[in-house]
Design an enzyme around this catalytic site. Structure first.
Site, PDB file in Angstrom:
ATOM      1  N   GLY A   1       0.763  -1.250   0.000  1.00  0.00           N
ATOM      2  CA  GLY A   1       0.000   0.000   0.000  1.00  0.00           C
ATOM      3  C   GLY A   1       0.787   1.289   0.000  1.00  0.00           C
TER       4      GLY A   1
ATOM      5  N   SER B   1       1.440   8.369   1.774  1.00  0.00           N
ATOM      6  CA  SER B   1       0.743   7.131   2.135  1.00  0.00           C
ATOM      7  C   SER B   1       0.914   6.799   3.614  1.00  0.00           C
ATOM      8  CB  SER B   1       1.285   5.950   1.330  1.00  0.00           C
ATOM      9  OG  SER B   1       1.125   6.148  -0.044  1.00  0.00           O
TER      10      SER B   1
ATOM     11  N   ALA C   1     -12.803   1.355  -3.665  1.00  0.00           N
ATOM     12  CA  ALA C   1     -14.217   1.292  -4.036  1.00  0.00           C
ATOM     13  C   ALA C   1     -14.370   2.209  -5.252  1.00  0.00           C
ATOM     14  CB  ALA C   1     -15.103   1.759  -2.893  1.00  0.00           C
TER      15      ALA C   1
ATOM     16  N   TYR D   1     -18.713   8.353   2.753  1.00  0.00           N
ATOM     17  CA  TYR D   1     -17.827   7.181   2.870  1.00  0.00           C
ATOM     18  C   TYR D   1     -18.554   5.925   2.367  1.00  0.00           C
ATOM     19  CZ  TYR D   1     -13.816   4.536   4.600  1.00  0.00           C
ATOM     20  OH  TYR D   1     -12.692   3.737   4.692  1.00  0.00           O
TER      21      TYR D   1
ATOM     22  N   LYS E   1     -15.211  -1.619   5.202  1.00  0.00           N
ATOM     23  CA  LYS E   1     -14.380  -1.560   6.419  1.00  0.00           C
ATOM     24  C   LYS E   1     -15.049  -2.298   7.582  1.00  0.00           C
ATOM     25  CE  LYS E   1     -10.700   0.881   5.123  1.00  0.00           C
ATOM     26  NZ  LYS E   1      -9.422   0.174   4.852  1.00  0.00           N
TER      27      LYS E   1
END
Ligand code: 0WE
Length: 271
Positions: free
Chosen positions: A26, A32, A110, A172, A179
Site C-alpha cells: 500500500g 501514504s 471502491a 464514505y 471496512k
C-alpha cells in the site's frame, strides 16, 4: 505543524523490530499511511519488502523509498489476482528464508461512484469490487502469510480501517460497509490464527491527506472539523500511526489480537 489540518511530529523509536521480516503493501507515495508505517518500522530495525500493485505504480514506490530505505526488495502484488498472490508470496519466502514476522495490509478500493450520493444506489458490481479489494484481500494475504509466520514461530498482521466502519460518515458509503467487513474479518482471522501465535489487528486511523483521500469532496473541511472536534485538538500524523503499527508489530503488544485501535486524536469518543 504544517498547517491547521496536517500534523508532523517527531517520535523516537527504539529498535524493537530488530531482525524482524516485514511485508508492507500500500505504499503509493510519501503521503501514504503505509509509508509512515514503513519509516517507523525501518527506524525500529525491521527488514522490509514492499509490494506494489503493478508495473505502472512501481516507479513511484521506488521514488518514495529513494534516499530513506535504499536497496529494499520490491514485489508485485495485485490482490485481485490469485496467481499474483501466489507469485508474490513465493518471492517473499525466497527473500526472507521462508519466514515472515509482520504483514501490513494498507489497501482499499471502491469505485468512485460509490463514494458519493447514497449507499442505497450502490451497484452489485461496485459492491463486489469494493469488498474484494478492501476486505477479502486481508484473508487472502493472511492465508499466504500463515505458513511463513508459522515457520517464524508466530507473527503480527496489521490492517487499516476507518471510523466509517462503525458510524455513518458522509460520502464514505460503500467503503464503510467494506471496512465493517474488514474489522469483522480481523476478529475471525485472529480466532483462526491465534493457535499459530499469529496476531491480527487493525488501526482505525483518523483522516489523513493521502492519495486515497484526494478528490474526495470537502476533504479539507473534514480534516479541519476533525482537528477542532478531537480531544487532542489536532489531526494525527503519519509518525503517530507508524508508532502504533510498530507497537502492534512488536512483542510489546503480544497480548493483543482481534483488536481495532483508534489512532485518531480521540475523535471517535466524542458525542
Ligand atoms: O478508506 C479511505 C479511502 C479509501 C478509498 C479512496 C478512494 C478514492 C479514489 C477507496 N476507494 C477509492 N476510490 C477512488 O476512486 N479513507 C479512510 C479516506 C477517506 O475516504 C473518504 C473519506 C475518508 C476519510 C471518502 C468519503 C468520506 C470520507
Amino acid at each position: 505543524m504544517n498547517n491547521a489540518t496536517e500534523e508532523s511530529t517527531i517520535i523516537e523509536i527504539p529498535p524493537i523490530l530488530k531482525g524482524k521480516k516485514v511485508l508492507i503493501s500500500g505504499v503509493a507515495n510519501k503521503r501514504s499511511i503505509a509509508w509512515g508505517i514503513a519509516q517507523a518500522m525501518h527506524q525500529a530495525g525491521a527488514e522490509i519488502i514492499f509490494s506494489y500493485q503493478n508495473e505502472r505504480l512501481k516507479g513511484e514506490v521506488e521514488k518514495t523509498l529513494a534516499g530513506t530505505i535504499e536497496n529494499a526488495t520490491l514485489v508485485e502484488l495485485d490482490v485481485s489476482n490469485d496467481d499474483s498472490l501466489d507469485a508474490a508470496f513465493e518471492t517473499v519466502a525466497t527473500e526472507f528464508g521462508g519466514q515472515l514476522d509482520v504483514m501490513l495490509h494498507c489497501l482499499a478500493f471502491a469505485p468512485r461512484e460509490t463514494l458519493q450520493g447514497g449507499y442505497v444506489d450502490t451497484l452489485r458490481d461496485h459492491y463486489s469490487i469494493a469488498q474484494d479489494i478492501s476486505s477479502y484481500s486481508l484473508a487472502a494475504m493472511a492465508r499466504k502469510a500463515r505458513p511463513l509466520m508459522q515457520k517464524a514461530g508466530g507473527g503480527s498482521i496489521i490492517s487499516l480501517s476507518y471510523l466509517g466502519a462503525e458510524k455513518v460518515i458522509k460520502n464514505y458509503n460503500m467503503m464503510g460497509i467494506a471496512k465493517a467487513a474488514l474489522e469483522a474479518g480481523v476478529r475471525y482471522l485472529a480466532a483462526d490464527l491465534g493457535l499459530d501465535n499469529i496476531r491480527v489487528n487493525a488501526i482505525s486511523a483518523g483522516p489523513v491527506k493521502t492519495l486515497a483521500g484526494r478528490g474526495i469532496s470537502d476533504f479539507t473541511t473534514m480534516l479541519k472539523h476533525h482537528a477542532e472536534t478531537a480531544p487532542l485538538k489536532r489531526n494525527v500524523s503519519l509518525e503517530e500511526i507508524g508508532g502504533t503499527a510498530t507497537f502492534l508489530a512488536s512483542s510489546m503488544s503480544n497480548g493483543i489480537t482481534g483488536e481495532v485501535l483508534h489512532v485518531d486524536s480521540g475523535y471517535s469518543i466524542m458525542g
